[in-house]
Design a protein around this motif. Structure first.
Motif, mmCIF file in Angstrom:
data_model
loop_
_atom_site.group_PDB
_atom_site.id
_atom_site.type_symbol
_atom_site.label_atom_id
_atom_site.label_comp_id
_atom_site.label_asym_id
_atom_site.label_seq_id
_atom_site.Cartn_x
_atom_site.Cartn_y
_atom_site.Cartn_z
ATOM 1 N N PRO A 90 0.803 -1.229 0.000
ATOM 2 C CA PRO A 90 0.000 0.000 0.000
ATOM 3 C C PRO A 90 0.834 1.277 0.000
ATOM 4 O O PRO A 90 0.490 2.249 -0.662
ATOM 5 C CB PRO A 90 -0.820 -0.111 1.301
ATOM 6 N N ILE A 91 1.928 1.287 0.765
ATOM 7 C CA ILE A 91 2.746 2.500 0.826
ATOM 8 C C ILE A 91 3.382 2.776 -0.530
ATOM 9 O O ILE A 91 3.369 3.906 -1.029
ATOM 10 C CB ILE A 91 3.827 2.367 1.916
ATOM 11 N N ALA A 92 3.919 1.732 -1.162
ATOM 12 C CA ALA A 92 4.570 1.901 -2.463
ATOM 13 C C ALA A 92 3.588 2.380 -3.512
ATOM 14 O O ALA A 92 3.885 3.286 -4.306
ATOM 15 C CB ALA A 92 5.217 0.580 -2.890
ATOM 16 N N ARG A 93 2.399 1.782 -3.540
ATOM 17 C CA ARG A 93 1.428 2.138 -4.579
ATOM 18 C C ARG A 93 0.661 3.424 -4.241
ATOM 19 O O ARG A 93 0.258 4.162 -5.149
ATOM 20 C CB ARG A 93 0.425 1.002 -4.778
ATOM 21 N N LEU A 147 10.278 1.648 5.341
ATOM 22 C CA LEU A 147 9.360 2.713 4.968
ATOM 23 C C LEU A 147 9.942 3.590 3.863
ATOM 24 O O LEU A 147 9.259 3.927 2.888
ATOM 25 C CB LEU A 147 9.039 3.557 6.208
ATOM 26 N N LEU A 148 11.212 3.954 3.996
ATOM 27 C CA LEU A 148 11.852 4.783 2.975
ATOM 28 C C LEU A 148 11.953 4.049 1.643
ATOM 29 O O LEU A 148 11.765 4.650 0.577
ATOM 30 C CB LEU A 148 13.243 5.209 3.456
ATOM 31 N N THR A 153 9.953 3.573 -3.776
ATOM 32 C CA THR A 153 9.297 2.765 -4.804
ATOM 33 C C THR A 153 8.113 3.516 -5.396
ATOM 34 O O THR A 153 7.894 3.508 -6.615
ATOM 35 C CB THR A 153 8.822 1.421 -4.202
ATOM 36 N N GLY A 154 7.337 4.174 -4.541
ATOM 37 C CA GLY A 154 6.195 4.944 -5.020
ATOM 38 C C GLY A 154 6.596 6.083 -5.945
ATOM 39 O O GLY A 154 5.943 6.339 -6.960
ATOM 40 N N ILE A 157 7.428 4.642 -9.271
ATOM 41 C CA ILE A 157 6.197 4.297 -9.987
ATOM 42 C C ILE A 157 5.633 5.531 -10.680
ATOM 43 O O ILE A 157 5.241 5.490 -11.854
ATOM 44 C CB ILE A 157 5.158 3.700 -9.024
ATOM 45 N N ALA A 158 5.581 6.645 -9.943
ATOM 46 C CA ALA A 158 5.068 7.883 -10.536
ATOM 47 C C ALA A 158 5.920 8.309 -11.725
ATOM 48 O O ALA A 158 5.395 8.738 -12.757
ATOM 49 C CB ALA A 158 5.040 8.990 -9.474
ATOM 50 N N ALA A 159 7.247 8.169 -11.603
ATOM 51 C CA ALA A 159 8.144 8.593 -12.676
ATOM 52 C C ALA A 159 7.927 7.775 -13.943
ATOM 53 O O ALA A 159 7.753 8.324 -15.037
ATOM 54 C CB ALA A 159 9.599 8.485 -12.208
ATOM 55 N N TYR A 160 7.910 6.435 -13.811
ATOM 56 C CA TYR A 160 7.764 5.658 -15.046
ATOM 57 C C TYR A 160 6.342 5.727 -15.591
ATOM 58 O O TYR A 160 6.129 5.568 -16.794
ATOM 59 C CB TYR A 160 8.252 4.216 -14.872
#
Length: 283
Positions: A90-93, A147-148, A153-154, A157-160
């Motif tokens: 959940p944190i990553a996404r 956590l970091l 990772t999130g 995800i936004a970048a790609y």
């Protein structure tokens, strides 16, 4: 955000959460991602035989995206090594949709009406709330490195997501773009694994081959559907809707990994349903 686009993205969310759970289930993360990346490369090569090459304008985006995807895979491996699936996923996404929306409006020149904006905000609120509730669970609070890693990772995800959203629109064919992206991004992790494990890799891959290759197929299907949707709808709403995979991940965590699924996740689900309704209203 037509019903067909929504159906495609929700299907992608389901398959995406499933392949992430498969990767988490395989204890040796380098083995897991070698199988998933290598299998996706083979699938990309097969698809490439039946579609034209991407147009020249798409190749810079393909190269940048391949590097971003490799960084994402490395960070995801690290997240899954350090923390619980039900928290790291959940944190990553959950950090991606709002970042994608802001970048798409600021740099890509997209515009969204009030309904779409409200839908992204409401959906993202549900996602972030779900992630933050996992952090405050005293029984399973992740360490700061975990956590970091999940937050990084999130961001990847936004970048790609933004790079691919622009690139696929310049490719001439979403299938050709996904095929060559799979080829370019998929060779690096298996190549590193061959170097790092040398003669030990094949025996380590064999027990997990079936699950890893299933993960590769699901990963390919998930992102192929997302790329197609990005040619039909704005990046922000597609990203927000795609991250409904978090709820699927929460269910998987509860059923298969015996992690808690309670009232906060039900509330998050309700917010996401409202957000999806607002985005559909815009169409």
């Amino acid at each position: 955000m037509t019903p067909l686009v929504v159906t495609a993205v929700l299907t992608a969310a389901l398959t995406h959460a499933t392949w992430n759970a498969i990767a988490h289930r395989i204890e040796d993360k380098l083995v897991a991602f070698t199988l998933i990346s290598g299998g996706a490369t083979v699938l990309g090569a097969v698809i490439a035989c039946f579609v034209p090459l991407p147009l020249a304008a798409a190749w810079p985006y393909l190269l940048v995206s391949a590097l971003l995807h490799v960084g994402y895979m490395v960070l995801l491996m690290r997240s899954f090594t350090l923390g619980d699936f039900g928290q790291m996923y959940p944190i990553a996404r959950g950090t991606a949709p709002l970042v994608v929306t802001v970048v798409a409006v600021a740099l890509v020149g997209e515009s969204m009406d009030a309904w779409q904006t409200a839908g992204v905000v409401v959906t993202s609120t549900g996602l972030v709330g779900l992630a933050l509730w996992g952090i405050r669970d005293a029984r399973a609070t992740p360490r700061w490195p975990a956590l970091l890693a999940a937050l990084a990772t999130g961001v990847s995800i936004a970048a790609y997501t933004v790079v691919d959203g622009v690139g696929v629109r310049n490719a001439g064919s979403s299938l050709s773009y996904i095929a060559w992206l799979l080829i370019l991004e998929g060779i690096l992790i298996p190549a590193y694994a061959l170097y790092a494990r040398r003669g030990r890799l094949l025996p380590q891959l064999r027990p997990h081959a079936a699950r890893g290759l299933l993960g590769a197929a699901l990963s390919t299907l998930a992102y192929g559907l997302v790329l197609w949707a990005q040619t039909r709808a704005p990046l922000g709403p597609v990203s927000a809707l795609r991250e409904s995979s978090i709820l699927v991940g929460a269910v998987i965590g509860a059923v298969f990994f015996k992690e808690r699924f309670g009232t906060p996740r039900i509330v998050a689900a309700g917010l996401m349903v409202v957000g999806i309704g607002l985005m559909l209203h815009a169409s």
